[in-house]
Design a protein around this motif. Sequence first.
Motif, PDB file in Angstrom:
ATOM      1  N   PHE A  74       0.831  -1.205   0.000  1.00 22.53           N
ATOM      2  CA  PHE A  74       0.000   0.000   0.000  1.00 22.53           C
ATOM      3  C   PHE A  74       0.869   1.260   0.000  1.00 22.53           C
ATOM      4  N   MET A  75       1.948   1.243   0.806  1.00 23.56           N
ATOM      5  CA  MET A  75       2.851   2.394   0.862  1.00 23.56           C
ATOM      6  C   MET A  75       3.591   2.570  -0.466  1.00 23.56           C
ATOM      7  N   THR A  76       3.933   1.436  -1.121  1.00 15.18           N
ATOM      8  CA  THR A  76       4.576   1.494  -2.439  1.00 15.18           C
ATOM      9  C   THR A  76       3.650   2.161  -3.451  1.00 15.18           C
ATOM     10  N   LEU A  77       2.389   1.779  -3.421  1.00 15.19           N
ATOM     11  CA  LEU A  77       1.399   2.360  -4.332  1.00 15.19           C
ATOM     12  C   LEU A  77       1.289   3.873  -4.114  1.00 15.19           C
ATOM     13  N   LEU A 135       1.694  -1.403 -10.580  1.00 15.35           N
ATOM     14  CA  LEU A 135       2.504  -2.554 -10.973  1.00 15.35           C
ATOM     15  C   LEU A 135       3.582  -2.858  -9.936  1.00 15.35           C
ATOM     16  N   ASN A 136       4.182  -1.815  -9.378  1.00 22.29           N
ATOM     17  CA  ASN A 136       5.193  -2.024  -8.338  1.00 22.29           C
ATOM     18  C   ASN A 136       4.578  -2.626  -7.080  1.00 22.29           C
ATOM     19  N   ALA A 137       3.370  -2.165  -6.737  1.00 21.57           N
ATOM     20  CA  ALA A 137       2.674  -2.735  -5.577  1.00 21.57           C
ATOM     21  C   ALA A 137       2.340  -4.201  -5.819  1.00 21.57           C
ATOM     22  N   VAL A 138       1.948  -4.515  -7.064  1.00 22.00           N
ATOM     23  CA  VAL A 138       1.667  -5.921  -7.422  1.00 22.00           C
ATOM     24  C   VAL A 138       2.939  -6.759  -7.261  1.00 22.00           C
ATOM     25  N   ALA A 139       4.080  -6.237  -7.707  1.00 20.09           N
ATOM     26  CA  ALA A 139       5.344  -6.963  -7.585  1.00 20.09           C
ATOM     27  C   ALA A 139       5.679  -7.238  -6.125  1.00 20.09           C
ATOM     28  N   LEU A 147      13.382  -4.621  -3.642  1.00 20.58           N
ATOM     29  CA  LEU A 147      13.570  -4.463  -5.086  1.00 20.58           C
ATOM     30  C   LEU A 147      12.238  -4.170  -5.775  1.00 20.58           C
ATOM     31  N   ALA A 148      11.202  -4.911  -5.376  1.00 19.88           N
ATOM     32  CA  ALA A 148       9.876  -4.683  -5.960  1.00 19.88           C
ATOM     33  C   ALA A 148       9.338  -3.309  -5.589  1.00 19.88           C
ATOM     34  N   ALA A 149       9.530  -2.909  -4.339  1.00 28.80           N
ATOM     35  CA  ALA A 149       9.022  -1.622  -3.873  1.00 28.80           C
ATOM     36  C   ALA A 149       9.689  -0.457  -4.603  1.00 28.80           C
ATOM     37  N   PHE A 150      10.974  -0.626  -4.967  1.00 30.29           N
ATOM     38  CA  PHE A 150      11.693   0.448  -5.668  1.00 30.29           C
ATOM     39  C   PHE A 150      11.548   0.349  -7.182  1.00 30.29           C
ATOM     40  N   GLY A 151      10.658  -0.530  -7.631  1.00 35.02           N
ATOM     41  CA  GLY A 151      10.366  -0.606  -9.061  1.00 35.02           C
ATOM     42  C   GLY A 151      11.421  -1.311  -9.878  1.00 35.02           C
ATOM     43  N   LEU A 152      12.261  -2.110  -9.246  1.00 36.29           N
ATOM     44  CA  LEU A 152      13.352  -2.793  -9.937  1.00 36.29           C
ATOM     45  C   LEU A 152      13.020  -4.238 -10.278  1.00 36.29           C
ATOM     46  N   LEU A 153      11.762  -4.632 -10.071  1.00 33.96           N
ATOM     47  CA  LEU A 153      11.388  -6.030 -10.287  1.00 33.96           C
ATOM     48  C   LEU A 153      10.082  -6.094 -11.072  1.00 33.96           C
TER      49      LEU A 153
END
Length: 799
Positions: free
Chosen positions: A417-420, A435-439, A763-769
């Motif tokens: 949620f915080m990533t979103l 997409l990053n939140a999904v990852a 990695l997912a939270a920072f959009g790298l995955l």
Amino acid sequence: MAEYQFIIEGMSCASCVSRVEKALNKIDGVVDATVNLATEKALVQSSHDINIDILLKAIDDSGYHAIAIPSIDKDEQQIILSIGDMSCASCVNRVEKALSRVSGVKTAQVNLATEKATVIGAHLNIAALIRAVEDAGYKAAFFDDKKMQIIKPRQPSLWPVIIAVLLSLPLMLPMLLEPFGLHWMLPAWTQLILATPVQFILGARFYRSAWKAVKAFAGNMDLLVAIGTTAAYGLSLYQLVLHWHSAHMPHLYFESSAVIITLILFGKWLEARAKHQTTQAIEALSALRPNTARVWREGKELTLPVEQVNIDDIVIIKPSERIPVDGVIVEGISSSDESMITGESLPVSKDIGDIVTGGAINGEGLLRVKVTAVQAESMLAKIIHMVESAQAKKAPIQRVVDRISAIFVPIILLIAFMTLLAWGIFSHDWQQALLNAVAVLVIACPCALGLATPTSIMVGTGAAARHGILIKDAQALETMHSIKAVAFDKTGTLTIGKPELVVFETQAEIDEHKLLAIAASMQLGSEHPLASAVLNKANTLNLQYSYAQNLVNVAGSGITAAVNNHCYILGSARWLISLNADFSKWQKSISKLQDKGYTLSWLAEKTDNSIKILALLGFSDTVKEQAKPAIEALHSLGVKTVMLTGDSESAANTVAQSLAIDEVVAQVLPQDKADKIYQMQKSYGKVAMVGDGVNDAPALAAADIGIAMGTGTDVAMHTAEVTLMRGNPLLIADAIDISRKTYSKIKQNLFWAFFYNLIGVPLAAFGLLNPIIAGAAMALSSVSVVTNSLLLRRWKPKG
């Protein structure tokens, strides 16, 4: 008066009650059968014990299904349930909490790998336990651990995975072709048609499990998958509707949702396949028992189901057949292959009077065996029960993991949620934010955390059992890896345990044979190894003797008894010295025999005024050929060795020096052995005690780990945490070795489980995955943990 209780399913009216009662009351021995429609319970009272299967069959024949409720005449009972629909460590926590709330439950432990719950408490109600599990969102059924049955991890069908691959592959093709400079995409509506059945039909299991978790105000792995893939699917559907008439359709993410579900389904299939292999040790043991036996009754040979064989029946076993029951040979000579039970690779010779074990293979001779144990009381059933019990219980390290797992899913949801929010607010690209939140959601893997410890325990205990090392529970397996010292009893542990009377010396006017007959009379009926040696010597010389009168056993010292109206004492020098016996005439003999390491005992006559020594008995016991390599193996593991024996210092020192044992504590009374263990714990740390006799039981219980020789007494085996099915001391080092390797696997698994999450989630939270790569990593994480545990199957003992 015996009582039996049942839960009866399928009754709808008073006529159902009448039908069941009538069926039960027809059974021979049933005094009264009462059925309650409201509680769906039946209470059966009988004049004698009745086979529970007969009662269950009567209820089934009347058209209803029954579940036997274990007897509640004990303060504490254990009930095992098979649990369905669990997917991760969060599910384990939820089921444990649900069971713990049921009245009477003391402890509830759930094993994700075996899909079983072990509930301990008083006056437990099976129906209430099953209802509690179902209310928590899972399936449950009673598991009768008294019967030799197995709950195998369910192997899901591969067809849903194949269909998901066929539907997802066209969606993946543009991504696969792009690195080669080919830019091609399926029409949007085609993508929707391919992705929808994967999302809502093949992925329905995730929604069902997620909904149950939400209703229980909890989270699990399936909730993360359901939210993540639905978000990707929903975003794509939104884009499709928004750009309905647009000439340029934006990128859709149907492939992400479909491929993630496909990868996780495939991962689950691989995981279940691997988990199935962790139960193979128990399956192999259970497969040893034949279904039928040839029984000699009323002058005829009958082939009967093993369940119908009774104690004291005579069973006929032909050459090369598997032995169906435990018993004693009453006719015939053969050999027995016991490798699957004891780990002993060579056949064991069998003669009249020898014990045979159900599950072993008879050699070349025809045997007639008198049955001594059937079904749950057989050695094979006890071995299976011990292995299952070890696999069902939790290791102490697992409790730390459980506390982490309980808050794992809520933390992941919060991070997603915080990533979103963070990506949406700071980049203004809410599509990328989603997409990053999904990852984040799909990379998280509580399943790997849940499987890390139990799969290692299952494979480790199974590998040990396959080689004749039975470990009582997971705590013992974990404790054993940190053992710093091992204390040995001498007789039967380091020595063969069959001493011979090699010296019988007298300095009295009484005939030597007459004195030996008196000693034999005093020992008649005793099971002590020295008593057997005296009796064997007397029988070899064909001496006549009978039971002594007024026999009194003084633990750790000897016996007093009356023979031909004379009072005699047979025991240790220490005891006789305390009674003021005079050994001055015997010093030369004592020195000579002690130098040879013989164990000495004394026969004396007791009068009103004095105690007169009549004879010296010198016993020799051969040291086991594996004893020295066993001590060397323990030293190579950095473990100190101590001999703890009631024997004389000279005899003990002779054996200890030949084996290079670090420390000797001799002339210890049985009741003092436990105190010596406590002293060793202060000096060394964690201590294991190895013994095989009744007198070793207090020390076995006092030690951090008690190790019993399977060739010893039942008391020692029940007290110990580890039982060696062979009398081979090399297995002691092997037991410590498998414990250390298993504990190492647990730590490796937990490292990888935490590594996946600690590295993958940021990695997912920072959009790298990419969400698809995240889904693949998540799917393979639990598979890698189980596969790593399965490497323990290659372990081989040195003993």
